[in-house]
Design an enzyme around this catalytic site. Structure first.
Site, PDB file in Angstrom:
ATOM      1  N   LYS A  11       0.852  -1.202   0.000  1.00 41.64           N
ATOM      2  CA  LYS A  11       0.000   0.000   0.000  1.00 41.64           C
ATOM      3  C   LYS A  11       0.880   1.240   0.000  1.00 41.64           C
ATOM      4  O   LYS A  11       2.025   1.223   0.464  1.00 41.64           O
ATOM      5  CB  LYS A  11      -0.945   0.036   1.205  1.00 41.64           C
ATOM      6  CG  LYS A  11      -0.297   0.009   2.607  1.00 41.64           C
ATOM      7  CD  LYS A  11       0.176   1.340   3.126  1.00 41.64           C
ATOM      8  CE  LYS A  11       0.797   1.243   4.509  1.00 41.64           C
ATOM      9  NZ  LYS A  11       1.628   2.374   4.914  1.00 41.64           N
ATOM     10  N   ASP A 138      -2.395  -2.203  10.002  1.00 42.06           N
ATOM     11  CA  ASP A 138      -2.525  -2.186   8.543  1.00 42.06           C
ATOM     12  C   ASP A 138      -2.966  -3.533   7.961  1.00 42.06           C
ATOM     13  O   ASP A 138      -3.156  -3.654   6.752  1.00 42.06           O
ATOM     14  CB  ASP A 138      -1.176  -1.816   7.885  1.00 42.06           C
ATOM     15  CG  ASP A 138      -0.768  -0.383   8.181  1.00 42.06           C
ATOM     16  OD1 ASP A 138      -1.611   0.396   8.661  1.00 42.06           O
ATOM     17  OD2 ASP A 138       0.405  -0.047   7.926  1.00 42.06           O
TER      18      ASP A 138
HETATM   19  O1  C5P Z   1      -0.191  -1.713  14.617  1.00 39.00           O
HETATM   20  P1  C5P Z   1       1.268  -1.882  14.316  1.00 39.00           P
HETATM   21  O2  C5P Z   1       1.877  -3.013  15.099  1.00 39.00           O
HETATM   22  O3  C5P Z   1       1.573  -1.955  12.870  1.00 39.00           O
HETATM   23  O4  C5P Z   1       1.967  -0.543  14.826  1.00 39.00           O
HETATM   24  C1  C5P Z   1       3.353  -0.451  15.015  1.00 39.00           C
HETATM   25  C2  C5P Z   1       3.646   0.733  15.928  1.00 39.00           C
HETATM   26  O5  C5P Z   1       3.306   1.962  15.264  1.00 39.00           O
HETATM   27  C3  C5P Z   1       2.818   0.763  17.214  1.00 39.00           C
HETATM   28  O6  C5P Z   1       3.456   0.039  18.232  1.00 39.00           O
HETATM   29  C4  C5P Z   1       2.769   2.249  17.544  1.00 39.00           C
HETATM   30  O7  C5P Z   1       3.959   2.679  18.168  1.00 39.00           O
HETATM   31  C5  C5P Z   1       2.739   2.892  16.172  1.00 39.00           C
HETATM   32  N1  C5P Z   1       1.364   3.210  15.737  1.00 39.00           N
HETATM   33  C6  C5P Z   1       0.696   4.268  16.335  1.00 39.00           C
HETATM   34  N2  C5P Z   1      -0.577   4.594  15.943  1.00 39.00           N
HETATM   35  C7  C5P Z   1      -1.182   3.888  14.950  1.00 39.00           C
HETATM   36  C8  C5P Z   1      -0.525   2.807  14.319  1.00 39.00           C
HETATM   37  C9  C5P Z   1       0.750   2.487  14.736  1.00 39.00           C
HETATM   38  O8  C5P Z   1       1.243   4.930  17.231  1.00 39.00           O
HETATM   39  N3  C5P Z   1      -2.414   4.245  14.581  1.00 39.00           N
END
Ligand code: C5P
Length: 305
Positions: A11, A138
């Site tokens: 993406k 994502d």
């Molecule tokens: O959800 P995911 O594991 O991909 O997110 C990785 C990191 O990105 C999270 O631990 C967080 O620190 C940050 N993040 C965030 N807000 C979001 C998505 C991700 O702060 N909406």
């Protein structure tokens, strides 16, 4: 059943507004996702335990076994569906690792779809989306594909209206960026500059450009609140973005948390010229062309059959 292969897209983010940090550490977003024709293929086979093998252009940097999000996805689905056996995953990787294109999330979504088919669990799309949301912000979008607005931490999705398709040039960086580090840098920069988090609103001009199939208007509306943070952590991306703009890109933006930069072209021909110019300028590790939107994770015939 012998093996199941699922093809899943990368993406780019057409718009990313980042709200204030929440108590759970995440940020509320308005995230316009757009799936592009750069794909990983994930093949699963019945096995005793859980393991992952890899090949493809971007495979070298991929995390092995227990750190791999696709393995987490397979285990999570086995738990959800009460399946006792394991799987051997094989990932053919074209999406850059830690590149801001949701490559790890894409592999997780592909693993869910592939294992669901292999094990014949009977779980439906909605149940898969639920498991996907628990794996990462994502992952649900990689199941859906197309173009969609993501609210919450990006997992509450609604499809967007899009006319035709758009041509992209993607510049892969030599560096990798950790998503968590880029969000933390975004918070730090805002604090240092005394900036408030923005009010979160769906971007009207951008949504209208998508619905009209207007590449020029879309290029002008691309926006990413994480871009200043990605540029602080990876200063040479400024040169990459400038080189794209100087070579006529309709829009130039860091994708998600970066460091991949996405450039919008006006036509396939324009994308080819832009790709050649960016390669020649020596401002990135490699350049690929892609179009979007494309569908999310889908079962495809096994390439070895
Ligand atoms: O959800 P995911 O594991 O991909 O997110 C990785 C990191 O990105 C999270 O631990 C967080 O620190 C940050 N993040 C965030 N807000 C979001 C998505 C991700 O702060 N909406």
């Amino acid at each position: 059943m012998g093996a199941v292969t699922v093809r899943v897209p990368a993406k780019v983010n057409l718009h990313l507004s980042v709200g204030a940090r929440r108590e759970d550490g995440y940020h509320d977003l308005v995230n316009v996702f757009h799936a592009v024709s750069l794909f990983d293929d994930v093949t699963v086979r019945e096995a005793e335990g859980f393991s992952v093998a890899r090949d493809g252009d971007e495979a070298a940097a991929m995390p092995a076994d227990e750190d791999n999000l696709a393995v987490h996805a397979a285990r999570a689905l086995a738990r959800e569906a009460g399946v006792e056996s394991g799987v051997e995953l094989h990932i053919r990787k074209a999406i850059p690792v830690a590149g801001g294109m949701a490559g790890g999330s894409a592999d997780a979504a592909a693993a869910l779809v592939a294992c669901n088919e292999l094990w014949n669990t009977g779980l439906g799309r909605e149940e898969l989306v639920e498991v996907a949301g628990g794996l990462g912000s994502d992952v649900p979008f990689a199941l859906l594909g197309g173009t969609a607005v993501g609210l919450g931490r990006g997992e509450r999705l609604s499809p967007a209206l899009v006319r035709g398709s758009f041509h992209w040039v993607l510049a892969f960086a030599r560096e990798q960026l950790s998503t968590a580090a880029v969000y933390a840098e975004c918070d730090r920069l805002r604090k240092e500059r005394g900036e408030e988090a923005p009010r979160l609103r769906v971007p009207r001009r951008l949504m209208a450009a998508l619905a009209a199939g207007d590449a020029e208007a879309l290029g002008a509306a691309l926006a990413n609140d994480l871009q200043p943070a990605a540029l602080t952590l990876c200063a040479r991306l400024r040169r990459t973005l400038t080189a794209g703009r100087e070579n006529g890109a309709l829009g130039a933006v860091v994708s998600g948390s970066g460091p991949t930069c996405a450039f919008l072209a006006g036509s396939e021909r324009h994308a080819l010229d832009l790709a050649v110019a960016l390669s020649g300028a020596g401002v990135c590790r490699s350049v690929v062309r892609a179009y979007g939107p494309v569908p999310g994770a889908q079962v495809v015939p096994n390439p070895e059959d």
